[in-house]
Design an enzyme around this catalytic site. Structure first.
Site, PDB file in Angstrom:
ATOM      1  CD  GLN A 205      -1.822  -2.242   1.861  1.00  0.00           C
ATOM      2  OE1 GLN A 205      -0.695  -2.734   1.831  1.00  0.00           O
ATOM      3  NE2 GLN A 205      -2.836  -2.830   2.478  1.00  0.00           N
ATOM      4  CG  ASP A 246      -6.763  -0.845   9.870  1.00  0.00           C
ATOM      5  OD1 ASP A 246      -5.526  -0.655   9.927  1.00  0.00           O
ATOM      6  OD2 ASP A 246      -7.415  -0.784   8.815  1.00  0.00           O
ATOM      7  CE  LYS A 257      -2.373  -3.346   5.957  1.00  0.00           C
ATOM      8  NZ  LYS A 257      -3.449  -4.339   5.981  1.00  0.00           N
TER       9      LYS A 257
HETATM   10  C1  LIG Z   1      -6.777   5.455   7.681  1.00  0.00           C
HETATM   11  S1  LIG Z   1      -6.946   3.782   7.941  1.00  0.00           S
HETATM   12  C2  LIG Z   1      -5.628   3.181   7.031  1.00  0.00           C
HETATM   13  C3  LIG Z   1      -5.226   1.815   7.461  1.00  0.00           C
HETATM   14  O1  LIG Z   1      -5.911   0.811   6.701  1.00  0.00           O
HETATM   15  C4  LIG Z   1      -4.950   0.007   6.078  1.00  0.00           C
HETATM   16  O2  LIG Z   1      -5.334  -1.308   6.004  1.00  0.00           O
HETATM   17  P1  LIG Z   1      -5.867  -1.907   4.592  1.00  0.00           P
HETATM   18  O3  LIG Z   1      -5.071  -1.281   3.486  1.00  0.00           O
HETATM   19  O4  LIG Z   1      -5.622  -3.404   4.757  1.00  0.00           O
HETATM   20  O5  LIG Z   1      -7.338  -1.569   4.538  1.00  0.00           O
HETATM   21  C5  LIG Z   1      -3.723   0.171   6.943  1.00  0.00           C
HETATM   22  O6  LIG Z   1      -3.788  -0.590   8.111  1.00  0.00           O
HETATM   23  C6  LIG Z   1      -3.772   1.632   7.197  1.00  0.00           C
HETATM   24  O7  LIG Z   1      -2.992   2.124   8.229  1.00  0.00           O
END
Ligand SMILES: CSC[C@H]1O[C@H](OP(=O)(O)O)[C@H](O)[C@@H]1O
Length: 370
Positions: A205, A246, A257
Site C-alpha cells: 500500500q 484500523d 497494518k
Molecule cells: C486510515 S486507515 C488506514 C489503514 O488501513 C490500512 O489497512 P488496509 O489497506 O488493509 O485496509 C492500513 O492498516 C492503514 O494504516
C-alpha cells in the site's frame, strides 16, 4: 482550505454518489499504474469491493459499507433484507472497527422506518458519514500539522523527515487521509518536509498508493523497503513517525497494518516520536486490551506473488516464492500504548491512554465502558 485530494488539478474523493443512483469508487487495485473508477450498483458489488480491497482503509471501508447497506435496502428493504445486507457487509473484513460502526449507524437510522422509506434514509446517512469523514480528517490534519511545525521550528531551514507505514492517505478515507492529513496541511503551509514511504509488504500500500498520492500532491518522498526504517531512525534521518490505525482501544493500544509494531519498537529505541492519526470512529470503546482485536489473515498469494508493470506497459503477476513453500499473511499487528507518543484526533492530540482519550471524548468514554 485546499482539499488534499486532487488528481491533475481536479478535486477527487474516493467514493461518491453518481447520477444513476449508484456509488462511484476509485478501484485501488489498479493503482499506481492505472487510474480506474467503477460503479457499485448492488449490495454484492459493495461487498466484493471491500473484500477485494478495491476500496480499503478503515474510514473508507466504513463509508463504503454504509453505501453498500443503502444499495442492499434498494434491493430489499424488509427486515430480512436489512439483516442479510448487514451480515454480508460485516463479514467482508474483520479488523477495521469503522465497518461495524458505520453499519450500526445506518441500521439505527432506518430500523424503525417503514421499508419503503429505508433506502433513501440509508443513503442520506452514508452521505453524512462521508461528509463527516472529510471534516474530521481536515481537523486532525490541523492538529498534526502543528506538531510538524514545532519540529520544523527546531530545524530552521532544514527538512522535516517523516516516516509513514502503509497507506493512511486520502485513498484510505473519503478525503485528506489520517496520517497524511497533517503532512498535506504542513506541506501546503510551506513547511519543508520529506516523507519516507514504507513499501508495506505484502500488499504494498505504501509503494503503490501512498507514493502515488504524494506524487500527485507534489510532496517530496522516497519509497523504502519496510526493513530500512530502523536504520534510518538510528542515523537521525527520521524526525517523526505518523501512521494510521484500523482499530484503537479505549486505552490507546493501536491495531494497524502488519509491521507497524516493528516501526514503533525502532522509534522507541531511537527516541523518535511515534504518532497515530485517527478519527474517533476508529476507537473501539468496548476494548481495553489490543490483544483482543481480531487480526485478518489474508490470502497467502499476497505474499507469494506480486504484480507490476513490464517495460512495454503490461501489468503482470509473478510468483516470488518456490513452489511448495508455505506462506502466512497476518494483515495487522497491535502496537501497545506504551510505545506511542500520542494520538492525533479531530479534537486534539491525546496521550495514548484511557485518561487521554476520555479527556477528549468524555461522552464516548462514559457511555461505552466495557
Ligand atoms: C486510515 S486507515 C488506514 C489503514 O488501513 C490500512 O489497512 P488496509 O489497506 O488493509 O485496509 C492500513 O492498516 C492503514 O494504516
Amino acid at each position: 482550505m485546499v482539499r488534499a485530494m486532487q488528481i491533475d488539478g481536479k478535486p477527487w474523493r474516493t467514493i461518491w454518489r453518481d447520477q444513476a443512483g449508484g456509488v462511484g469508487i476509485i478501484d485501488q487495485t489498479c493503482l499506481p499504474h492505472s487510474f480506474e473508477t467503477l460503479t457499485l450498483a448492488s449490495l454484492q458489488d459493495a461487498a466484493v469491493a471491500i473484500r477485494t480491497m478495491q476500496v480499503r482503509g478503515a474510514p473508507l471501508i466504513g463509508a463504503a459499507a454504509a453505501y453498500g447497506l443503502a444499495l442492499g435496502l434498494d434491493e430489499d428493504p424488509t427486515d430480512i433484507g436489512l439483516e442479510r445486507a448487514h451480515r454480508a457487509l460485516a463479514e467482508t473484513r474483520p479488523t477495521a472497527i469503522n465497518l461495524r460502526w458505520a453499519l450500526g449507524r445506518v441500521v439505527d437510522s432506518v430500523c424503525a422506518l417503514l421499508p419503503e422509506a429505508r433506502a433513501e434514509r440509508a443513503f442520506a446517512e452514508a452521505d453524512a458519514i462521508a461528509e463527516e469523514d472529510v471534516a474530521i480528517n481536515a481537523a486532525l490534519g490541523r492538529f498534526g500539522a502543528e506538531l510538524i511545525k514545532e519540529i520544523a521550528a527546531k530545524k530552521p531551514g532544514r527538512t522535516v523527515n517523516i516516516l509513514t507505514h502503509c497507506n493512511a492517505g486520502w485513498l484510505a478515507t473519503v478525503d485528506w487521509g489520517t496520517a497524511t492529513a497533517p503532512i498535506y496541511q504542513a506541506f501546503q503551509a510551506g513547511i519543508p518536509l520529506h516523507v519516507w514511504v514504507d513499501e508495506t509488504r505484502p500488499r504494498n500500500q505504501g509503494a503503490f498508493l501512498t507514493a502515488w498520492e504524494l506524487n500527485h500532491a507534489g510532496v517530496p518522498h522516497t519509497v523504502i523497503a519496510d526493513n530500512a526504517g530502523g536504520h534510518l531512525m538510528q542515523h537521525g534521518q527520521v524526525d517523526l513517525v505518523i501512521v494510521g490505525t484500523d482499530r484503537t482501544t479505549r486505552t490507546g493500544d493501536v491495531c494497524n497494518k502488519i509491521g507497524t509494531y516493528l516501526k514503533a519498537l525502532a522509534a522507541h529505541d531511537c527516541g523518535v516520536p511515534f504518532y497515530v492519526a485517527l478519527p474517533s470512529s476508529t476507537i473501539d470503546w468496548t476494548l481495553t486490551d489490543g490483544r483482543k482485536i481480531p487480526i485478518e489473515e489474508r490470502s497467502g498469494t499476497e505474499v507469494s506473488h506480486i504484480s507490476g508493470r513490464t517495460a512495454d506497459g503490461r501489468i503482470v503477476e509473478v510468483q516470488l516464492t518456490p513452489d511448495g513453500s508455505g506462506v502466512a499473511n497476518p494483515g495487522f499487528d497491535v502496537t501497545p500504548a506504551r510505545l506511542i507518543t500520542g494520538l492525533i484526533t479531530e479534537r486534539g492530540i491525546a496521550p495514548a491512554s484511557a485518561e487521554g482519550l476520555a479527556a477528549l471524548f468524555p461522552e464516548r468514554a462514559k457511555s461505552r465502558a466495557a
